[in-house]
Structures are given as structure tokens and as C-alpha cells.
Design a protein around this motif. Structure first.
Motif, PDB file in Angstrom:
ATOM      1  N   PHE A  85       0.841  -0.957   0.107  1.00  0.00           N
ATOM      2  CA  PHE A  85       0.173   0.119   0.087  1.00  0.00           C
ATOM      3  C   PHE A  85       0.979   1.197  -0.186  1.00  0.00           C
ATOM      4  O   PHE A  85       0.495   2.335  -0.924  1.00  0.00           O
ATOM      5  CB  PHE A  85      -0.929  -0.347   1.638  1.00  0.00           C
ATOM      6  CG  PHE A  85      -2.148  -0.991   1.130  1.00  0.00           C
ATOM      7  CD1 PHE A  85      -3.146  -1.312  -0.190  1.00  0.00           C
ATOM      8  CD2 PHE A  85      -2.064  -1.704   2.235  1.00  0.00           C
ATOM      9  CE1 PHE A  85      -3.749  -2.030   0.069  1.00  0.00           C
ATOM     10  CE2 PHE A  85      -3.267  -2.404   2.463  1.00  0.00           C
ATOM     11  CZ  PHE A  85      -3.764  -2.720   1.773  1.00  0.00           C
ATOM     12  N   LYS A 103       2.233   1.401  -3.265  1.00  0.00           N
ATOM     13  CA  LYS A 103       1.507   1.831  -3.941  1.00  0.00           C
ATOM     14  C   LYS A 103       0.981   3.739  -4.089  1.00  0.00           C
ATOM     15  O   LYS A 103       1.366   4.097  -5.683  1.00  0.00           O
ATOM     16  CB  LYS A 103       0.646   1.039  -4.387  1.00  0.00           C
ATOM     17  CG  LYS A 103      -0.773   1.818  -5.602  1.00  0.00           C
ATOM     18  CD  LYS A 103      -1.665   0.632  -5.097  1.00  0.00           C
ATOM     19  CE  LYS A 103      -2.604   1.442  -6.272  1.00  0.00           C
ATOM     20  NZ  LYS A 103      -4.578   0.939  -6.050  1.00  0.00           N
ATOM     21  N   GLU A 131       2.156   7.216  -6.982  1.00  0.00           N
ATOM     22  CA  GLU A 131       1.226   8.349  -6.599  1.00  0.00           C
ATOM     23  C   GLU A 131       1.297   9.593  -6.291  1.00  0.00           C
ATOM     24  O   GLU A 131       0.264  10.659  -5.933  1.00  0.00           O
ATOM     25  CB  GLU A 131      -0.542   7.567  -6.624  1.00  0.00           C
ATOM     26  CG  GLU A 131      -0.514   6.176  -6.718  1.00  0.00           C
ATOM     27  CD  GLU A 131      -1.997   5.594  -7.106  1.00  0.00           C
ATOM     28  OE1 GLU A 131      -3.071   6.798  -6.083  1.00  0.00           O
ATOM     29  OE2 GLU A 131      -2.434   4.486  -7.659  1.00  0.00           O
ATOM     30  N   GLU A 158     -10.781 -11.471  -9.852  1.00  0.00           N
ATOM     31  CA  GLU A 158     -11.747 -10.202  -9.171  1.00  0.00           C
ATOM     32  C   GLU A 158     -12.167 -10.150  -9.982  1.00  0.00           C
ATOM     33  O   GLU A 158     -12.274  -9.989 -11.336  1.00  0.00           O
ATOM     34  CB  GLU A 158     -10.591  -9.382  -9.189  1.00  0.00           C
ATOM     35  CG  GLU A 158     -11.088  -7.723  -8.668  1.00  0.00           C
ATOM     36  CD  GLU A 158     -10.058  -6.721  -8.135  1.00  0.00           C
ATOM     37  OE1 GLU A 158      -9.931  -6.547  -7.115  1.00  0.00           O
ATOM     38  OE2 GLU A 158      -9.450  -6.417  -9.045  1.00  0.00           O
ATOM     39  N   CYS A 210      -5.479 -11.495   3.403  1.00  0.00           N
ATOM     40  CA  CYS A 210      -4.806 -11.603   2.269  1.00  0.00           C
ATOM     41  C   CYS A 210      -3.721 -12.197   2.774  1.00  0.00           C
ATOM     42  O   CYS A 210      -2.688 -12.703   3.865  1.00  0.00           O
ATOM     43  CB  CYS A 210      -3.534 -10.035   2.218  1.00  0.00           C
ATOM     44  SG  CYS A 210      -2.918  -9.955   0.546  1.00  0.00           S
ATOM     45  N   ARG A 252      -7.417  -7.919  -0.701  1.00  0.00           N
ATOM     46  CA  ARG A 252      -6.322  -8.028   0.367  1.00  0.00           C
ATOM     47  C   ARG A 252      -7.161  -6.266   1.239  1.00  0.00           C
ATOM     48  O   ARG A 252      -7.857  -5.728   0.689  1.00  0.00           O
ATOM     49  CB  ARG A 252      -4.717  -6.556  -0.117  1.00  0.00           C
ATOM     50  CG  ARG A 252      -5.636  -5.191  -0.987  1.00  0.00           C
ATOM     51  CD  ARG A 252      -5.351  -5.433  -2.222  1.00  0.00           C
ATOM     52  NE  ARG A 252      -5.661  -4.270  -2.991  1.00  0.00           N
ATOM     53  CZ  ARG A 252      -6.684  -4.340  -4.814  1.00  0.00           C
ATOM     54  NH1 ARG A 252      -7.454  -5.678  -4.453  1.00  0.00           N
ATOM     55  NH2 ARG A 252      -7.323  -3.452  -5.175  1.00  0.00           N
ATOM     56  N   HIS A 288      -3.643   5.475   2.959  1.00  0.00           N
ATOM     57  CA  HIS A 288      -5.209   4.988   2.302  1.00  0.00           C
ATOM     58  C   HIS A 288      -5.527   5.312   1.415  1.00  0.00           C
ATOM     59  O   HIS A 288      -6.202   4.869   0.730  1.00  0.00           O
ATOM     60  CB  HIS A 288      -5.981   5.138   4.064  1.00  0.00           C
ATOM     61  CG  HIS A 288      -6.521   6.421   3.988  1.00  0.00           C
ATOM     62  ND1 HIS A 288      -6.183   7.366   4.264  1.00  0.00           N
ATOM     63  CD2 HIS A 288      -7.774   6.884   3.377  1.00  0.00           C
ATOM     64  CE1 HIS A 288      -7.200   8.483   4.446  1.00  0.00           C
ATOM     65  NE2 HIS A 288      -7.983   8.458   3.549  1.00  0.00           N
ATOM     66  N   ALA A 345      -4.303   5.640  -1.938  1.00  0.00           N
ATOM     67  CA  ALA A 345      -4.672   5.012  -3.043  1.00  0.00           C
ATOM     68  C   ALA A 345      -4.565   3.383  -3.108  1.00  0.00           C
ATOM     69  O   ALA A 345      -5.100   3.056  -4.478  1.00  0.00           O
ATOM     70  CB  ALA A 345      -2.275   4.912  -2.975  1.00  0.00           C
ATOM     71  N   ASP A 346      -5.680   3.019  -2.073  1.00  0.00           N
ATOM     72  CA  ASP A 346      -6.486   1.887  -2.231  1.00  0.00           C
ATOM     73  C   ASP A 346      -7.650   1.281  -1.396  1.00  0.00           C
ATOM     74  O   ASP A 346      -7.216   1.890  -0.568  1.00  0.00           O
ATOM     75  CB  ASP A 346      -4.914   0.740  -2.012  1.00  0.00           C
ATOM     76  CG  ASP A 346      -5.366  -0.629  -2.866  1.00  0.00           C
ATOM     77  OD1 ASP A 346      -6.534  -1.556  -2.634  1.00  0.00           O
ATOM     78  OD2 ASP A 346      -5.168  -1.159  -3.663  1.00  0.00           O
ATOM     79  N   ALA A 347      -8.606   1.183  -1.692  1.00  0.00           N
ATOM     80  CA  ALA A 347      -9.948   0.483  -1.242  1.00  0.00           C
ATOM     81  C   ALA A 347      -9.164  -0.759  -0.092  1.00  0.00           C
ATOM     82  O   ALA A 347     -10.110  -0.433   0.468  1.00  0.00           O
ATOM     83  CB  ALA A 347     -10.458   0.453  -2.129  1.00  0.00           C
ATOM     84  N   GLY A 348      -8.663  -0.963  -0.246  1.00  0.00           N
ATOM     85  CA  GLY A 348      -8.003  -2.439   0.207  1.00  0.00           C
ATOM     86  C   GLY A 348      -7.466  -1.517   2.506  1.00  0.00           C
ATOM     87  O   GLY A 348      -7.186  -2.219   2.968  1.00  0.00           O
TER      88      GLY A 348
END
Length: 487
Positions: A47, A50, A54, A90, A225, A249, A267, A269-272
Motif C-alpha cells: 500500500f 502504491k 501516486e 477479481e 490477505c 487485500r 489509505h 491510494a487503495d480501497a484495501g
């Protein structure tokens, strides 16, 4: 060719890889991480990487190797780079992605580089502590935090925080956001409690204790995960640190603090990554739908000749049983004002995708370990709640209990790893199937309840157990599956 910063330059342009931006190597160190394991590298570090790509978090991770086992050589040789291979399903589609992760700046060995670790406390940009030291890592051990280094993880962390407090003269803005990921309930609260106990044992001054209590945020968290072995994967280069993770994840972090949300900007950057004032919802969904479905299915699937979860999901009858179990019995039992029906349905869909993952060989016999205690913890509350709400006995859960009883009888082809294995073996040696059901369900020492008081439960489990014996698990499963209708 081994992965490193030098060889990385030759990989740019490779469409099969997601490569780090060169600017990521110049980002400041913001995170201190206790643990080098694959879960931390496959989830929090992923995370963070990633978000760095960005331009959201803009910080790297200093990893502390706390145990004396192994070395940091692989990290040193690869300039702390490693490949994360994401494999799974997915939304019903296969997914395969390879990402070279550049989130880690250094890996320091606590035994030989303790002063360098403590020096990180003086870094004003350091903001976050993450840990995964296994469940036995968050324990209270009375020890001097000024040892070089202290033995336990809590003592190491307290020594780090005390050094930071002293260096910044108790500046209230220099507290840390501390997120343990160890798989124990309320892990952040428990860790804070231990640190405060250690403050007393070490006779640290009250001002520091107040700073620790008020300036640092200890967040409970839940990680979910699967990170299986990656030995079957091949790349265009050598990578001794390569890991494989499933597509799904989740890192649920409990907080309502705006400061914490700003610090944990990754947080976004990813919905996980989910920041929530209450993460018990995520724990309940995982425990009942994923773990509960695993537990209810393991004996039945194994006895039906299906060795892995993947194989079960490729077999029509077993797949129908698992989906029916979730949709028709578990979800109606767990949804309420806290867990919405639509959220449970979405989670169940993700679980089914995870079960279908063609890249993971999760063996049912392994899931059957400590079968009885898993049923009690994961399934019994669902059974009781379903009966309370509907005044009916859930048929598919009953079949799971019947399969459990048959599995616990054992035979020469597999071993039963369960604290009650001897008791079950004696029951089967001395009694008829009807009596085995009656004695088992009525054993309050095992379940904490007399399950024969659930009207119709004993009778249905008995009928199903006798059918499993007479027809065979595979044939009986086919007959049951034909009656399951998934809306």
C-alpha cells in the motif's frame, strides 16, 4: 541477473512489470516496521509503495529484523527491492500482475544495529510504526528497556519512543501512529497497555508516560490477505525476496482521529486500506463468512475426495454447498444494524473469488486442524443466532456438523489433529451413530451449550450423518446440492 537498483534500469520498458519511479528512492524515511515477513511486504508495504508511485504518501520504510534467525543479506544484495506477484480472481476474471516494490529503504538487525534503529527516533519525519511479530510478540515481559537491545518487541518499541521523547524534549507533535497487525483482538489497545506497564517497571518519569498516552496513537487493526509461496513463479531476473499475494487485500485500521488520517495518507491510494472508527464489522464478516465457511466445509469436502479449496470450487455440488451456506444461512444470521445485507453480500462474493483462486492450493486437511474449537468459535454463534431469528434449524450448517462427526471418527488414510480427537474416537468405538450425535451435541464442556436443546438439530444431524455413512459423502452431497437454489 539479480534484482537490484543497477539491474532495474534494464527492466524499464518491460510491459509485464510495474516498476518504481526513480524519484521514490529519494523519499524520506517515515515508517519504522518491526518484521520482515511476507505479510507485511505483501500488504502494508504494498500500500505504501502504491501511494508513493501516486505521490500521496511520499515516505519509505525502515525495517527492523528483531529475531536472531536469518540475515539481511538478501535485502542488502537487492537494494531492498522485491517483486510482488499478485495472482487470483477479481470480479470473476483472472488477474496476474508483477510489481517491483521500492518502499523499503533499509533493513536493520536489532542484534547488531540497535543504535542505528534508535537513531531513527530522532528523525522528525518519522511518523508511523508497523509491526507483525506474531501473536506471541505482543506480550508483557519485565525487562530493562535500556538493554542493547531489549528482548521483547514491546520493550524495543518503548525504547524507541523514549529516545524520541528525549530528543524532541517532549514535543507533543512528535508522537507516532502505531499500528500492530498481529492477529489478536484489540492489538493496538493491548500493545499500549503493555507499554504503560513497562513504563512503571522501568520507573520512567510521569511526563514521558503522559506523552506516550496522549501524543501517540495506538490503532487496532485487522489484516486479511493470503500470501502463499511463490516457488512456482518465474521472472526475467533472479529475486530471492519475491512474494505472491492473492488479489483480495484488507488492512482495516481503527481510528476516528483526523491527525491519524492525515498521517496515513497512503489509505487514499487503495480501497484495501480502510480507516474506520469500528473495525469489528470487518472482523465479524471475516470470521463468519470466510473462516466459518471454511470450517463448515472442510470435513465434507475432504471426505468427498476434494483435497483443496480450489478443487472444491471446481466441483459443482461442493461449490453450490459453499455458496448456499454463505447466502442462505450465514448472512441471514449475521446481518443487523451494524452489518448491512448488501455489505455482507459483497464480502461473500469476494470470499468466493478467493476460494476459486487457481494459484493457491489451500488444503482442506490443513483447515481441519483443531476442527472442534474452530466450529465452536466460528460457527456456533451463527447457528444459535439463525435458530433464534427463524425458529428453524439451518440445514447446510447441520450438514457441516454431521460431516465433522464423520471426519472425527478417523481412519488410516488421514490423521486427526484436534484436542478432542481421543474423546471422539472413544465415542465411535463404543456407540451407535445416533448416540454419538446425542453425546457430542449435548457435551456442554465442548460447546459451552447443550446443542440438543435446539429443537430439531439433533434429529437433523443424525439423519444427515446416517446418510453420509450409507450413501457416501460425494453422493449425498450431490443430492443435497440439487436442492440448493441460489437467488
Amino acid at each position: 541477473m539479480k534484482l537490484s537498483r543497477e539491474t532495474l534500469s534494464g527492466l524499464y520498458g518491460n510491459e509485464a512489470l510495474q516498476l518504481p519511479l526513480k524519484s521514490c528512492f529519494d523519499l524520506p524515511e517515515k515508517v519504522l516496521q518491526f518484521g520482515t515477513g511476507v505479510l507485511l511486504r505483501g500488504l502494508p508495504d504494498a500500500f505504501i509503495d502504491k501511494a508513493n508511485q501516486e505521490g500521496r504518501f511520499n515516505g519509505r520504510v525502515v525495517v527492523v529484523k528483531s529475531t536472531g534467525n536469518g540475515s539481511t543479506t538478501a535485502f542488502d544484495e537487492q537494494d531492498n527491492l522485491y517483486t510482488q506477484c499478485i495472482r487470483g480472481i477479481e470480479g470473476g476474471r483472472k488477474m496476474a500482475v508483477n510489481i517491483i516494490n521500492a518502499s523499503i529503504s533499509r533493513v536493520l538487525n536489532a542484534a547488531s544495529q540497535w543504535e542505528q534503529i534508535l537513531a531513527c527516533a530522532t528523525n522528525p519525519q518519522m511518523q508511523v510504526v508497523i509491526s507483525n511479530t506474531t501473536e506471541v510478540g505482543i506480550v508483557y515481559v519485565e525487562e530493562n528497556i535500556h538493554t542493547t537491545p531489549p528482548a521483547s518487541f514491546p520493550a524495543k518499541l518503548l525504547a524507541f519512543l523514549h529516545r524520541r521523547y528525549l530528543h524532541f524534549n517532549g514535543d507533543e507533535t512528535k508522537g507516532m501512529v502505531i499500528i500492530p497487525t498481529e492477529l489478536i483482538p484489540d492489538n493496538g489497545s493491548r500493545l499500549k497497555e503493555i507499554l504503560l506497564q513497562l513504563c512503571v517497571f522501568n520507573e520512567l518519569d510521569t511526563a514521558f508516560t503522559d506523552w506516550l498516552h496522549n501524543s501517540s496513537d495506538f490503532c487496532n487493526s485487522l489484516v486479511d490477505c493470503i500470501v502463499p509461496g511463490a516457488s512456482d513463479l518465474t521472472l526475467a531476473y533472479e529475486d530471492d525476496l519475491m512474494i505472491m499475494t492473492e488479489v483480495y487485500r484488507l488492512w482495516a485500521i481503527e481510528t476516528s482521529s483526523e491527525r491519524v488520517k492525515q498521517v496515513l495518507s497512503f489509505h487514499e491510494a487503495d480501497a484495501g486500506v480502510v480507516l474506520s472508527p469500528d473495525i469489528n464489522i470487518f472482523r465479524e464478516l471475516k470470521l463468519r463468512l470466510l473462516n466459518g465457511a471454511h470450517t463448515l466445509s472442510c470435513g465434507l469436502a475432504f471426505l468427498a475426495g476434494l483435497d483443496t479449496v480450489k478443487a472444491a470450487m471446481n466441483q459443482e455440488s461442493m461449490a453450490a454447498y459453499i455458496e448456499g451456506l454463505m447466502m442462505q444461512e450465514i448472512i441471514p444470521a449475521i446481518t443487523d444494524r451494524h452489518i448491512r445485507h448488501d455489505a455482507a453480500i459483497r464480502f461473500a462474493g469476494a470470499v468466493l473469488d478467493r476460494f476459486r483462486n487457481p494459484y493457491i492450493d489451500h488444503r482442506w486437511l490443513s483447515i481441519c486442524s483443531q476442527y472442534t474449537s474452530k466450529l465452536k468459535m466460528r460457527v456456533l454463534p451463527v447457528l444459535l443466532r439463525y435458530y433464534e431469528r427463524t425458529a428453524q434449524v439451518p440445514a447446510l450448517i447441520s450438514l457441516g456438523f454431521a460431516a465433522h462427526l464423520l471426519f472425527m471418527r478417523g481412519d488410516t488414510t488421514y490423521s486427526v489433529s484436534d484436542e478432542y480427537a481421543g474423546w471422539y474416537r472413544e465415542q465411535w468405538q463404543l456407540h451407535s451413530p445416533e448416540t454419538v450425535v446425542k453425546n457430542t451435541l449435548g457435551n456442554e464442556a465442548v460447546w459451552g451449550h447443550d446443542l440438543t436443546t435446539i429443537t430439531g438439530f439433533e434429529q437433523l444431524v443424525t439423519v444427515m450423518l446416517k446418510a453420509l455413512l450409507a450413501e457416501g459423502p460425494a453422493a449425498y452431497l450431490d443430492r443435497i446440492a440439487a436442492e440448493i437454489t441460489i437467488s
